[in-house]
Structure formats: C-alpha cells, structure tokens
Enzyme design. Structure first.
Site, PDB file in Angstrom:
ATOM      1  N   TRP A  61       0.821  -1.212   0.000  1.00 15.18           N
ATOM      2  CA  TRP A  61       0.000   0.000   0.000  1.00 15.18           C
ATOM      3  C   TRP A  61       0.854   1.262   0.000  1.00 15.18           C
ATOM      4  CZ3 TRP A  61      -4.236  -1.453  -1.914  1.00 15.18           C
ATOM      5  CH2 TRP A  61      -4.765  -2.712  -1.592  1.00 15.18           C
ATOM      6  N   ASP A  66      -1.185   6.077   6.848  1.00 18.30           N
ATOM      7  CA  ASP A  66      -2.305   5.226   6.467  1.00 18.30           C
ATOM      8  C   ASP A  66      -2.457   4.204   7.595  1.00 18.30           C
ATOM      9  OD1 ASP A  66      -4.000   3.290   5.498  1.00 18.30           O
ATOM     10  OD2 ASP A  66      -2.936   2.982   3.604  1.00 18.30           O
ATOM     11  N   LYS A 106     -11.803  -2.525   8.551  1.00 22.59           N
ATOM     12  CA  LYS A 106     -11.018  -3.416   9.424  1.00 22.59           C
ATOM     13  C   LYS A 106     -11.557  -3.287  10.859  1.00 22.59           C
ATOM     14  CE  LYS A 106      -8.192  -3.378   5.788  1.00 22.59           C
ATOM     15  NZ  LYS A 106      -8.034  -4.434   4.813  1.00 22.59           N
TER      16      LYS A 106
END
Lengths: 364, 364
Positions: free
Chosen positions: A105, A176, A200
């Site tokens: 990511w 992030d 999540k």
C-alpha cells in the site's frame, strides 16, 4: 428461528464486526428511534443523522484523545483515493514527499504521487527483506527538504507494523492506519494527517476516517478535484455532498462499543494477548512459521506459513470445514493470514490454535 | 413487538427504499445464506460477494436493456466526484465539453471542469427562468467542436427534467441521472456515459452506478488520480480496490425488486400516475402552485409552493404531525418538494393530497 452457526471470520477486510454492534443495527434497521424509517432512508441534513455524525466524531475524539487542533472527517470510498489526494493537497511543483515503502500500500501511494507528477523520495524499501522488516531508526537529516513523511503504520498484507513511528521536527507525519487505527494507543499529536479505511476496525467498506492537524488545511495548492480537497471536506464537516450515512452510523456504533469495552488501552491489551498467543504457538510449533521479524509483527494481521507449503491448500480447506474462514493470505503474498481485529474475540484465536494443533497432529 | 408507525418519507435522498427490500435485508442482516456472517463482514474477493456483484450487474443490464457495448461499474461515493472525473477522462488541453445548465448540479459540474483548467461551453442556462424551463430544441451545429454534451436528466432541486434528450451525431451524451435512473424508460444507446448516485432510486448513499460505452474508455488523457480514471475502474469490474460492498448488496436487492414490480415500463407508468395525481391537484387547488413548466416537470421531485408562502412553515410542521416527512424544499430553492421515487407507494401520494386538502380547508 434456527441457530446461526458459530463462524470465526479471519478476513482481512471487509472483516468481522462486533456482534453487539450488529445486533443493535439489526434491531434498529427498519425503525430508527421510533421514526418509522431506517437510518439508510433519512436525509443527511436531518436531525437524526446530524446527531449520529456529531456523536461519532465526539466518541472518536474521546477514544483517541484528539485535541481541538485536529479536524475529523468521514470520507466516502477507501484509503486508495488518499494516495492521490495527499500529494495534491500537500505538494507544489518543486516540493517532495518522503515515503517508507514497508508494503504494497505504501508502494502504491508513492507510485501514485509520482504518476501525478510530484517529487518523492524513498527513505526505506522493504522489498529486499520481502517486507518482513520495519526500520526502527532513521536519519532525521535526510528529511529536511520534504513536505511530509509518509508511512503505512500496519501492513495488512505482510503482517508487519511500525512499533515506533518515524519523527522529524516540523515535518508532518502522514499515516495510512487502515488496518490498525483503534487497535492500539497512539499519540495523535505526533501526526499531521491520519487516514483509515473503515473495513477493518471501524465499520463497513466504502468509508474512510480522516484526522488532520488544522494548520495543514492551509497548505497552498493548485486547483484539484473538489472531493480530493481536504479543505473542502474538513471545513464542511463531512457534509459537502451526501456522505455514506449508513456506514457512518455503523462506525458510530463501533466507537460506542470500543468505549464500552474500556477504550483503546483495554482493546490494545486484548489485541496484544491474542496476537502473542498465536505467534507463540506458531514459533514453538516446529510445523508453522511466521516470517515477519519479532519486533515488527502486527497484532492485527498474523501472517504465517506451513513449513511444508504444499499443505497450505489442504490447511485452508480443513479450516473452512471447521468454520474458520478467511485464512488464505493476500493474493500478492500467498501463504496464510489470520486477521484478528478488535472484533475478533479471544475464543476465535483459541479455536484457530486448537484447529492448528489438530491439523499438525494429523499431518506430521 | 410494537407496530412501526406508518410514515411517508418524501426526502430527496437519502430516500425511502422499497419496504420489501428492507425486510429481506433485515432478515439476512446477521447471517447471509447461512454463512454465519453478515454480507457487511465478507471479503469483496469471496464467492458470496462476487455473486452479488455479478447478479446486480446482470439485473441492471436486464432492467435497462444494456448491450455488451457498455460496461457497468459501482463507484464509491456520490455523483459529485464525477464532476471532476468527466473532464479529466474525456478532455485534453484544447478540447471542450458542452454543458446544459438546467440546475445546481449541472452548474457545479461545469464549474468543476473550468476550475480544473478545461474548456467548456454553456449551451443553455436556466438561471433566467429560475430553472423552471428545459430546452427541447437545440442547434446541432453548435456542437461540432465539443468532445461531449453534458446534461442533468432530472433536476432534484428544481423538480424539472428533460423529456427528450439533446442528441448530436458522433458526440457522446453524458448524463447525471442521479434522481431518475430506473424511474423511466431510456435508450442507453443514446448515451456515452450515464452515472447516478444511488440514494434516490437505487440504494444507500455512498454508491454511484456508472454505465459507459466501451470505446470511451480509450479516450487519450493525461495521468489522473487512479480512482478517477474510468478505465481503471471499469476494467477492474468495480474491484480495483475494496468497493462499498453492503451498499452494492442493497442496490442488487432493489434491482430484483424493480424486476418483480414488472420492470421499468411498469414503474414508469406508476410514476407518471403518482406525479399526475399530485400536479393535477396542485394546479387545480387555487391554493398551491407548481412553478415548473408543464412540459418540463419531473415525475420524481414535485416542487410546489403555497400561494401564501408565509404558510409554508406551518404546512411543514402540520405535515410532520401527520407522518409526512421530508417535504421542505432544498435549501438553495426554498418552498416545498415531494420526492416520490420508485419506492413511494401511491398511498403515500394519496395521503399527501388528503393532507393538502385538509390544510387548505383549515387555512383558506
């Protein structure tokens, strides 16, 4: 009504949500607070939703001890959009952002900035260690010319995380935190901008939470797409256009649940315990192994392999028969992964370990 | 369990959803197809969600008779994001888009293109008629230098709509159909790109449906934010990153409901009837008035005023006491508005008219 079967869901996201949250949401689904309507059907400009939004913000502030120097917003969509928004909001033509590439990511975030014509520097690349290592020290003098430092705090795919975060005086740290926000205590004041996809620890997919230090909203920038402009988004308190109201409602219930559970410190202690149980079992098994270095292991995503990798497929098939779902690793990484977010009870980890013991017995 | 009170929800969006859809969603909320999990908790890469996504696409194709020359995608967020995406996907530096400014949303779309540095031309501006008029004829020769024609097919705020759409040979027509997709028969082949925020006739907010003619995905363009790039989005079949899975599930249930209701032609006939009842009553009342020209009136958003505008506040207060909610007009337009999307049963319109008759009696 028939009994719902007792499944433990180890998916990396969308992931398990707290049972108590889902039960409240079901109960209120058709008729929110005796309004005769579902929240899903209500105006985002009405009192009911404004109340939900205000409470969600307040509870998030409480959970993470967020000061008034920071604004909170709920964005539609996932974290990936912010890979584009970040350089566009914080960089001008000759300015640069510094990236720690500790996983897929972060790499995508860096590549997006480059693609959009911005200057970037790679401060660390985990490729050589196959992303099993996280740097703990770095040279602050490297950073003086950058407008921000970018990290992924927890790497969902490789199961690693920063235990301590890089810092540099006067350079904002952007993180992030999609897969670990609300899972451990952080000092928000150490960050310039935090963002986290909800699917999540927060709520349904299609929602991202953002926390920004107010002064960063004043960074000069070129005209950019209106919904990628943090100033527009934060100043309008998530209501520049119609937000994903139902997802924000669920996130609000999750925040309330976190408070009822005793807050972040309590959740962190439970998360440490769950992860430690699983890692200790794996390390001592002589049958399974966890590739990530011990001082970089995620408490959210426990990545593991079988010493005999050919058995991994059977392992997963047998796990499914035992109602343990979502254990295959990410398609970019292979192997196995147990995502054990806040909503995963310790019983889920215990069930997984018991299954792993039996599987080992039957296949040694 | 206590009876849910019988509310009619005239909100412009998020709006009423079909009762049958909401009941199925509640029933399946905790335990989708005996999986032991909610759809909200399931991986977007798993079989259950893939099946939902495939069925949703298939049913939308069926409902709107969409050929294989078109791709379908489900985007996170609302329609506003596309105001930025459209010029970035379809224009290069010296190319221009042509806009019909029939309401606030079209104006915002045009302004966004301008802000991002693209050339635009205004083909019609409804400002002078206070957006009560829609052009029915236009000069095709004006269009020869443009890369697209942009319209808002139905104006949620002002309650007007295109009865027939502008056309020009070889220039793609782009339509924001947020408030009327699925409410009336259209010929998709007349359009290059159609997009619609879900929170009117499709599902929860935070989701936008897109339908694009495949060849438009090959337009040359500069590098743009990855999630604004239609090629990335459509080619990855809505799965470039984690989509808003639960909202897509609800949209899928709504598509099934539309089919069960007899398809778009049947829904359109009901919508025409509901709107006609209400407009006829207003026009003949001598107490209420509908400002939009008769040949431009929306069947989705019926905008009206009281001849004595001072009574509008009381009207709304009384309506609320009668379980008729969401009737105030948009803050940019004032007045009153009854949004009567597909999910609004004719009984809702009848109840509203009966209330309006009584209110008129008591206040004449």
């Amino acid at each position: 009504m028939s009994q719902i079967k007792n499944v433990f869901n180890f998916n990396a996201g969308p992931a398990m949500l707290p049972k108590e949250v889902m039960e409240i949401a079901k109960e209120e689904f058709l008729n929110y607070q005796n309004s005769g309507m579902s929240i899903m059907e209500m105006s985002h400009r009405g009192d009911h939703f404004q109340d939900i939004l205000d409470k969600a913000e307040l509870n998030l502030r409480k959970l993470l001890d967020i000061s008034n120097d920071y604004e909170i917003a709920f964005f539609p969509g996932g974290a990936t959009l912010h890979f584009s928004s970040i350089p566009q909001n914080f960089l001008l033509e000759n300015e640069s952002g510094a990236y720690f590439l500790t996983g897929v990511w972060a790499k995508k975030a860096k590549e997006e900035a480059t693609k959009l014509g911005f200057k970037t520097e790679i401060l660390y690349d985990g490729k050589d260690s196959n992303y099993t290592h996280i740097p703990n020290v770095f040279d602050e003098s490297l950073l003086k010319n950058h407008k921000y430092i970018y990290i992924t705090s927890n790497n969902t795919i490789y199961g690693s995380r920063f235990i301590q975060f890089p810092r540099a005086s006067n350079i904002p740290l952007i993180a992030d935190m999609t897969s670990d926000l609300l899972s451990r205590k952080i000092n928000v004041n150490d960050f310039g901008f935090i963002f986290a996809g909800a699917q999540k620890n927060i709520g349904p997919s299609g929602l991202t939470v953002g926390i920004i230090r107010k002064d960063l909203l004043e960074f000069p920038k070129k005209p950019i797409p209106v919904l990628l402009d943090y100033k527009v988004y934060f100043k309008n308190k998530s209501l520049y256009n119609t937000p994903p109201t139902y997802s924000i409602y669920i996130a609000g219930l999750v925040f309330e649940w976190c408070i009822k559970m005793g807050g972040i410190e309590k959740l962190e202690a439970i998360n440490e315990k769950k992860a430690q149980l699983l890692y200790d079992f794996i390390d001592n098994s002589g049958f399974y192994n966890a590739p990530v270095e011990k001082n970089a292991r995620s408490t959210m995503n426990v990545v593991f392999r079988l010493n005999d990798v050919k058995l991994e497929k059977v392992f997963n098939e047998e796990a499914l028969k035992n109602n343990l779902v979502g254990l295959p690793g990410h398609r970019d990484a292979g192997g196995l992964r147990a995502s054990i977010y806040n909503a995963m009870p310790i019983e889920g980890v215990e069930n997984l370990i018991m299954f792993m013991i039996h599987f080992q017995e039957n296949n040694k």
